[in-house]
Design a protein around this motif. Structure first.
Motif, PDB file in Angstrom:
ATOM      1  N   LYS A  86      22.904  17.181  25.547  1.00  0.00           N
ATOM      2  CA  LYS A  86      23.141  16.051  24.978  1.00  0.00           C
ATOM      3  C   LYS A  86      21.310  16.488  24.148  1.00  0.00           C
ATOM      4  N   PRO A  87      21.364  16.533  22.663  1.00  0.00           N
ATOM      5  CA  PRO A  87      19.699  16.481  22.148  1.00  0.00           C
ATOM      6  C   PRO A  87      19.483  15.373  21.498  1.00  0.00           C
ATOM      7  N   VAL A 107      20.015  20.567   9.171  1.00  0.00           N
ATOM      8  CA  VAL A 107      20.349  19.960  10.273  1.00  0.00           C
ATOM      9  C   VAL A 107      20.416  21.566  11.384  1.00  0.00           C
ATOM     10  N   LEU A 108      20.056  21.577  12.611  1.00  0.00           N
ATOM     11  CA  LEU A 108      19.951  22.625  13.482  1.00  0.00           C
ATOM     12  C   LEU A 108      21.334  21.641  14.640  1.00  0.00           C
ATOM     13  N   ILE A 109      22.120  22.721  15.276  1.00  0.00           N
ATOM     14  CA  ILE A 109      22.243  22.396  16.070  1.00  0.00           C
ATOM     15  C   ILE A 109      22.234  24.114  16.724  1.00  0.00           C
ATOM     16  N   GLY A 110      21.560  23.280  18.249  1.00  0.00           N
ATOM     17  CA  GLY A 110      21.610  23.992  19.726  1.00  0.00           C
ATOM     18  C   GLY A 110      20.426  23.659  20.162  1.00  0.00           C
ATOM     19  N   LYS A 111      20.571  24.609  21.126  1.00  0.00           N
ATOM     20  CA  LYS A 111      20.519  23.683  22.802  1.00  0.00           C
ATOM     21  C   LYS A 111      18.825  23.297  23.103  1.00  0.00           C
ATOM     22  N   GLU A 112      18.167  24.360  22.238  1.00  0.00           N
ATOM     23  CA  GLU A 112      16.597  25.035  22.523  1.00  0.00           C
ATOM     24  C   GLU A 112      15.731  23.535  22.333  1.00  0.00           C
ATOM     25  N   PRO A 113      14.318  24.000  23.045  1.00  0.00           N
ATOM     26  CA  PRO A 113      14.047  22.342  22.748  1.00  0.00           C
ATOM     27  C   PRO A 113      12.594  22.635  21.671  1.00  0.00           C
ATOM     28  N   LYS A 114      12.658  24.218  21.139  1.00  0.00           N
ATOM     29  CA  LYS A 114      11.427  24.404  20.137  1.00  0.00           C
ATOM     30  C   LYS A 114      12.360  25.576  19.241  1.00  0.00           C
ATOM     31  N   VAL A 168      26.733  16.300  21.141  1.00  0.00           N
ATOM     32  CA  VAL A 168      26.769  16.882  22.867  1.00  0.00           C
ATOM     33  C   VAL A 168      27.529  18.232  22.613  1.00  0.00           C
ATOM     34  N   LEU A 169      26.745  19.363  22.833  1.00  0.00           N
ATOM     35  CA  LEU A 169      26.865  21.304  22.790  1.00  0.00           C
ATOM     36  C   LEU A 169      27.054  21.633  23.877  1.00  0.00           C
ATOM     37  N   ARG A 170      28.018  22.347  23.796  1.00  0.00           N
ATOM     38  CA  ARG A 170      28.745  23.299  24.856  1.00  0.00           C
ATOM     39  C   ARG A 170      27.248  24.681  25.514  1.00  0.00           C
ATOM     40  N   GLU A 171      27.597  24.372  26.737  1.00  0.00           N
ATOM     41  CA  GLU A 171      27.147  25.903  26.906  1.00  0.00           C
ATOM     42  C   GLU A 171      26.503  27.508  26.724  1.00  0.00           C
ATOM     43  N   SER A 172      27.562  28.001  26.127  1.00  0.00           N
ATOM     44  CA  SER A 172      26.914  29.180  25.502  1.00  0.00           C
ATOM     45  C   SER A 172      26.648  28.729  23.913  1.00  0.00           C
ATOM     46  N   PRO A 197      21.000  17.603  29.863  1.00  0.00           N
ATOM     47  CA  PRO A 197      22.305  18.322  30.735  1.00  0.00           C
ATOM     48  C   PRO A 197      23.144  17.040  31.848  1.00  0.00           C
ATOM     49  N   LEU A 198      24.227  17.654  30.525  1.00  0.00           N
ATOM     50  CA  LEU A 198      25.360  16.386  31.301  1.00  0.00           C
ATOM     51  C   LEU A 198      26.586  17.126  32.208  1.00  0.00           C
ATOM     52  N   PRO A 199      27.203  16.655  33.105  1.00  0.00           N
ATOM     53  CA  PRO A 199      28.577  17.377  33.358  1.00  0.00           C
ATOM     54  C   PRO A 199      29.520  16.126  33.205  1.00  0.00           C
ATOM     55  N   LEU A 200      31.085  17.431  32.838  1.00  0.00           N
ATOM     56  CA  LEU A 200      32.069  16.958  31.907  1.00  0.00           C
ATOM     57  C   LEU A 200      33.474  17.768  33.350  1.00  0.00           C
ATOM     58  N   SER A 201      33.981  16.919  33.741  1.00  0.00           N
ATOM     59  CA  SER A 201      35.098  17.934  33.706  1.00  0.00           C
ATOM     60  C   SER A 201      36.102  17.518  33.045  1.00  0.00           C
TER      61      SER A 201
END
Length: 427
Positions: A86-87, A107-114, A168-172, A197-201
């Motif tokens: 979750k960014p 708009v940036l879709i990405g999971k890097e802090p910077k 919410v963004l995926r691992e890849s 980071p958040l868990p889903l099942s």
């Protein structure tokens, strides 16, 4: 009523030819028991990251265990847990052709802090042009594997801001930068964000195949919904129970698991999956699909909103992407002599084949289709608090589940193998 009884009797006669007495296993009473719990206020709409969806996962797992299904990959649990991210945006600076522009144009879709991206970055260049389906095109890049800069036509200005709602963004997930502008030669975008980071099942079980154990047939439905939405309450009701969407499909998947376990004639391995986070981006199905060699998956039956009558009335349903493979024709053949009928998707303009949890595997060539009865042009309870069990036709829903069981017989026994999706034709 007498005519309906005659139809049901005809169906039951056909079903008993499968072996097990299907009408003693897939019953209205059992369908109602499962559906009523999944759509109850206790589960509060089964929104991801809430206690309600955890209760739903526990219930589905207990039902799988009760029916003595195996776990996936010798896991100790039926839960297939994975991480999403979750960014939370802290700052963004955007310069186009040397001029500072409103950050709302980026708009940036990405999971890097910077992240810093400019014309020298090793990013693919793409565009969404006027006349395209904006969200379908955007999702193609978001779901891709190539970091990209996507230039968006000004015609989509009203829709552009909604891209930032994807929280919410995926691992890849790779970086995808959307810029509301014509393509320019010079640009620099700097983004800083917090990443949680958040868990889903998913909830996954299987019945091992006999002679074709390395070939898979998947039955699925998504068990998440929208949760509690106080700002969208209707007459004081803010719980979006999702009885039809998609407690109905999940119930159908669970009933099929119970039936096929007792039937015990599957040559191919059967996989039963309750997907999470369909409503928020299809994360469960996307992760699940990565666990397979697509060539090993011979068919996928995704059940989505089967709790109401279709536009053709009772004892009927439609198959999305009917013309993409011959799977629909196989299912129709297996229902010959019954009163039930499958139809091609009557809402092609809504692109349903690519909008549900079958899409990830379908894009890889798998004959993966969604079965539904939802009247998408006039569904009165879709994404509303009124989507409750009282609006469903549980008797008809039970017959739909039985018909799926019958129509799948030749595929799970290995007699029939549907043709593959032509991936060169996918949009």
């Amino acid at each position: 009523m007498r005519k309906l009884n005659v139809i049901i009797v005809g169906l039951l006669c056909a079903f008993t030819s499968i072996g097990q007495s299907i009408h003693k296993i897939i019953t209205v009473k059992e369908v109602e028991r499962i559906e009523r719990y999944l759509a109850s206020d206790e589960l509060a709409g089964r929104k991801p990251f809430t206690p309600g969806i955890e209760l739903a996962a526990k219930f589905i797992s207990e039902e799988f265990a009760k029916n003595k299904l195996k776990t996936w990959a010798d896991s100790k649990t039926y839960l297939q847990t994975f991480q999403v991210y979750k960014p939370s945006l802290k700052s963004i600076k955007a310069t186009l052709n040397g001029e500072v522009v409103d950050s709302k144009k980026v708009v940036l879709i990405g999971k890097e802090p910077k992240t810093t991206i400019d014309e020298h970055s090793a990013y693919a260049q793409a565009s969404i042009k006027k006349g395209e389906n904006f969200f379908q095109s955007a999702y193609k890049y978001i779901a891709g594997k190539t970091p990209s800069v996507v230039w968006v036509d000004q015609d989509f200005a009203a829709l552009f801001a909604r891209l930032s709602n994807r929280n919410v963004l995926r691992e890849s997930q790779v970086n995808v930068l959307f810029i509301l502008s014509e393509k320019l030669d010079s640009y620099q975008i700097e983004v800083e964000q917090d990443i949680t980071p958040l868990p889903l099942s998913n909830v996954v079980a299987l019945i091992p195949g006999k002679s074709l154990a390395n070939e898979y047939v998947i039955f699925s439905g998504h068990y998440d919904h929208l949760g509690i939405m106080p700002n969208r309450a209707v007459q004081g009701d803010s719980i979006y129970n999702g009885a039809n969407d998609d407690a109905a499909g999940t119930t159908g998947m669970m009933m099929l698991a119970k039936y096929f376990k007792k039937w015990n004639k599957n040559e191919r391995t059967l996989v039963f999956a309750a997907f999470t986070a369909e409503e928020s981006g299809g994360f469960g199905a996307s992760y699940f699909s990565e666990q397979f060699d697509p060539q090993s998956v011979k068919a996928m039956f995704n059940l989505e909103m089967i709790g109401t009558e279709s536009k053709w009335g009772k004892n009927s349903a439609y198959i999305t992407g009917f013309d993409k493979t011959d799977m629909g024709a196989i299912l129709q053949k297996n229902l010959a002599g019954t009163a039930f009928s499958f139809h091609p998707d009557p809402y092609p303009d809504q692109n349903l084949f690519y909008r549900s949890d079958n899409a990830t595997l379908a894009r890889l060539g798998v004959p993966a289709h969604t079965i539904s009865t939802s009247k998408m042009d006039s569904e009165p309870n879709y994404h509303k608090p009124s989507d409750q069990i009282e609006t469903l036709d549980l008797e008809n829903m039970t017959e739909i589940i039985k018909s799926i069981a019958l129509s799948a017989q030749s595929i799970i026994s290995g007699k029939d193998t549907p043709s593959r999706v032509d991936t060169s034709q996918l949009k």
